[in-house]
Design an enzyme around this catalytic site. Structure first.
Site, mmCIF file in Angstrom:
data_model
loop_
_atom_site.group_PDB
_atom_site.id
_atom_site.type_symbol
_atom_site.label_atom_id
_atom_site.label_comp_id
_atom_site.label_asym_id
_atom_site.label_seq_id
_atom_site.Cartn_x
_atom_site.Cartn_y
_atom_site.Cartn_z
ATOM 1 C CG ASP A 198 -2.271 0.663 0.935
ATOM 2 O OD1 ASP A 198 -2.266 1.803 0.434
ATOM 3 O OD2 ASP A 198 -3.307 0.044 1.209
ATOM 4 C CG HIS A 276 -5.108 1.782 -1.664
ATOM 5 N ND1 HIS A 276 -5.047 2.641 -0.593
ATOM 6 C CD2 HIS A 276 -6.430 1.581 -1.882
ATOM 7 C CE1 HIS A 276 -6.269 2.926 -0.167
ATOM 8 N NE2 HIS A 276 -7.132 2.296 -0.940
ATOM 9 C CD GLU A 332 -10.742 3.260 0.277
ATOM 10 O OE1 GLU A 332 -11.535 3.638 1.150
ATOM 11 O OE2 GLU A 332 -9.512 3.129 0.491
#
Length: 754
Positions: A198, A276, A332
């Site tokens: 990440d 990410h 996301e």
């Protein structure tokens, strides 16, 4: 004495009643609760003369059992043939029907654990280990255990019983991961979802791309939030003075995987994509749309180099992890860069994709096909549903349950992990008493109340639910001690959710058992949360009595609760709570737990109102957000106050000004209007700049009562509440309330009118 006034109500699932403690001569404290326990006559004495009958190929099982015995009694049992006073482990394919099922038979002569597979034997042994950890059975004077004779027949409700750990935001050393696996196994959690990559840092060595660990695994600051919000945030080369981070070598990974396999824990690696991924582009910027470091967080899907990189990384990952599943993230991802990128737009046109959501789906499908060609299956967060779900994809539903419901109805397998129940980085007690988190409120009983099978699914659809998983994101969790504090005892709640059938769960008995396990964990070096003295108010509106029904609940087992109705501190002479209270009009109810005649420092107070607006019509001049509707148009006059999290179904969320009109149905004398807003700046929740109240008798001509300005600073990250209260004496039928939005979301609960 410390006095905390908390204005909230929380609903906890405490409806089941079990016969366990009523009929059993000795109450076991095993977690998760076994499916069936039958008590027999007599006891078994385990002492230095007890022998083991465990084949040499199961040496790990022998060592685990002896580690328990040696820690308490300071001796080990020897492995030898003996029909009496022995502990035997045997495979029994005839009587045990499921791979993870087991039978634990304890008689005065000995202990026999049988299973269909070694995994079943392992779980039977974990149950025995927990029995040995129960101090009621151990006698220090003789260094022996007196264990009640019994028979347990047991197997799990779900095949997937998971725990997730984010090691990107903060890195945790190999030795701690091994400790963590031991604790997971003890509570029959069989899957570690390891979030290895990440923006916080890349944590696994990839031989083909050494810069991922030479540079992308290290950053300038320890604190995630401080680093992430810094204008000059950057990654550093390993060895740079002050560099924070770390990674697991491939040798570390192999050791951890082998250790986990010995304990029947499968490790699922997660390699995040397409979003990410900022850390990757810091060292390989050509893989993002801008071609520049620190500009994008998403892979360039129009670039073939992207797929070469992903496939090369996943090839090494699959060589390290023999797991059935590979997790590829998918959550996301911003689509802004793709919409402006010539390469991505060319890909979209060539593949006849309608929009950027389908462009993301293209990546997920293509990577998924690569994984499947290697004989594996792939998992993604529920965003992978957007743009069309790839064949064979397994959905991990975190944004509530709807993603999982949709996937199950499409005949895709699902792992449930909704944030409201399964995110263990949320607060577990009153926020002002706890380390800072991103928000939310998930005490252990709320996690325990979860049912992974949504009621809306048919039996055929429910078959696609593999199980559930608890998640621990570590933005604000930087030490192993803090990890343990957030995990325990809530992970124990999840373990029972996924092992014990829903109909056999018992919240009250679980409280009894959880107290024993927290005590044991803390005594053995695990920094478990010590349970709260907080009292939860459970409120219901009784329109027949024109009263609010108030019940109390606590995390503690069978506590002594005393209360007052005038806001004063409860004392030993105050009434003891034995049955629900009914509050007509208004009262400030204060409650506390008493032990040995002394009041806890935690005093919980809440104003309870059966007010004139309950059940009255509310007109919304600006509608609430569809993401946080609470109970819809009746929310603000249903008599129920919000709790400690905006996702509890009682706080109504607005992305614009709050502009509502309450019709009381008739002209009444009014002296009081009040409502409460919350603030939690991390996820963008703010108290309004001001709240204004107007009243009218005819709905045409309005009189302004007052405007109250907000005085809560917006630069405070902690959870805050502000009650806006208007005192006056007027006649009115209509109450108009307006709250000017500051930024982000506004969350409002009940509007009280007296």
């Amino acid at each position: 004495m410390k006095k905390w006034f908390i204005y909230y109500t929380i609903i906890l699932a405490t409806t089941c009643t079990s016969a366990l403690t009523k009929t059993n001569p000795v109450a076991l404290s095993v977690i998760p609760a076994p499916q069936e326990i039958q008590y027999l006559n007599g006891t078994f004495t385990l002492n230095e003369k007890t022998s083991l009958q465990i084949p040499t190929e199961w040496s790990t099982l022998e060592n685990l059992l002896n580690s328990n015995i040696q820690a308490v009694a300071h001796y080990k049992l020897t492995n030898r043939n003996s029909d009496k006073n022995s502990i035997q482990l045997k495979i029994d394919t005839a009587r045990i029907s499921t791979p993870e099922g087991y039978r634990l038979h304890i008689s005065p002569k000995g202990v026999r654990i049988t299973g269909r597979t070694e995994t079943g034997l392992f779980y039977g042994l974990q149950t025995l280990r927990q029995i040995l950890n129960d101090e009621q059975f151990y006698h220090p004077a003789t260094r022996s255990w007196q264990i009640p004779a019994l028979e347990i027949q047991d197997s799990p409700a779900f095949p997937y019983r998971g725990m997730h750990l984010d090691v990107s935001r903060h890195f945790f050393p190999k030795e701690y991961i091994l400790k963590w696996i031991d604790l997971m196994a003890l509570y029959k959690i069989n899957t570690l979802h390891w979030h290895l990559t990440d923006a916080g840092g890349w944590r696994v060595e990839i031989k083909k791309y050494p810069e991922l660990t030479r540079t992308a695994a290290w950053r300038t600051q320890i604190g995630w939030k401080e680093w992430w919000t810094a204008k000059d945030r950057q990654y550093l080369e390993e060895g740079t003075p002050g560099a924070y981070g770390g990674y697991y070598t491939q040798e570390d990974i192999r050791e951890i995987v082998a250790y986990a396999m010995d304990r029947h824990v499968e490790i699922i690696p997660e390699i995040e994509m397409p979003g990410h991924s900022e850390e990757i582009f810091a060292v390989y910027p050509h893989l993002c749309c801008s071609g520049k470091a620190y500009r994008n967080g998403e892979f360039c899907i129009g670039n073939e180099d992207t797929f070469e990189f992903i496939e090369n990384v996943l090839t090494e990952i699959m060589e390290l992890f023999p797991s059935r599943y590979i997790h590829i993230g998918g959550d996301e991802a911003s689509k802004a860069a793709w919409a402006k990128c010539p390469k991505c737009q060319k890909r979209k046109k060539e593949e006849k994709l309608k929009d950027e959501r389908e462009l993301q789906s293209y990546l997920i499908r293509r990577v998924g096909e690569f994984i499947e060609k290697q004989g594996r299956e792939f998992i993604g967060w529920d965003e992978i549903l957007e743009g069309g779900l790839a064949p064979g994809a397994i959905v991990m539903s975190w944004r509530g349950e709807q993603g999982g419901i949709d996937a199950a109805r499409s005949q895709h397998q699902v792992i449930m992990t909704p944030g409201a129940y399964c995110y263990l980085d949320s607060y577990q007690d009153t926020p002002s008493t706890q380390p800072y988190t991103i928000g939310g409120f998930t005490p252990y009983l709320k996690t325990y109340s979860y049912n992974p099978i949504p009621e809306s699914l048919s039996p055929d659809e429910a078959r696609y639910i593999l199980g559930a998983q608890a998640n621990l994101w570590t933005e604000y969790i930087s030490t192993p001690e803090h990890v343990e504090y957030m995990l325990f005892p809530r992970l124990l709640s999840l373990s029972e959710v996924v092992w014990t059938p829903q109909k056999k769960k018992n919240p009250e008995d679980f409280k009894r058992r959880i107290e024993q396990h927290v005590k044991w964990l803390r005594a053995n070096g695990v920094n478990a949360f010590p349970l709260s003295d907080r009292i939860d108010f459970i409120t219901e509106v009784d329109t027949t009595r024109k009263a609010i029904k108030v019940s109390f609940d606590s995390e503690k087992y069978n506590p002594e609760i005393r209360y007052t109705l005038d806001g004063t501190l409860p004392s030993i002479n105050s009434p003891r709570y034995t049955s629900p209270l009914y509050i007509q009009d208004s009262a400030i109810v204060s409650s506390a737990i008493f032990k040995n005649g002394k009041r806890s420092e935690t005093v919980i107070s809440q104003r309870i109102d059966y007010h004139k607006a309950i059940g009255k019509k509310v007109t919304y001049n600006k509608l609430y957000s569809g993401a946080y509707p609470a109970a819809g148009k009746g929310t603000l006059t249903d008599g129920l106050r919000g709790g400690l999290t905006y996702s509890d179904g009682r706080w109504q969320g607005f992305l614009n000004h709050v502009d509502i009109l309450i019709d009381l149905g008739e002209i009444l004398d009014i002296s009081y209007v009040s409502t409460t807003f919350m603030q939690l700046t991390g996820p963008g929740v703010y108290i309004p700049d001001y709240v204004r109240v107007k009243i009218s008798e005819d709905g045409k001509t309005y009189k302004e009562i007052a405007t109250i300005q907000n005085d809560v600073p917006t630069d405070i990250p902690d959870l805050r509440f502000k009650e806006f209260t208007f005192h006056f004496h007027e006649k009115a039928r209509y109450v108009h309330l307006f709250a000017k939005k500051h930024a982000g979301f506004q969350f409002i609960d009940e509007v009280v009118v007296h």
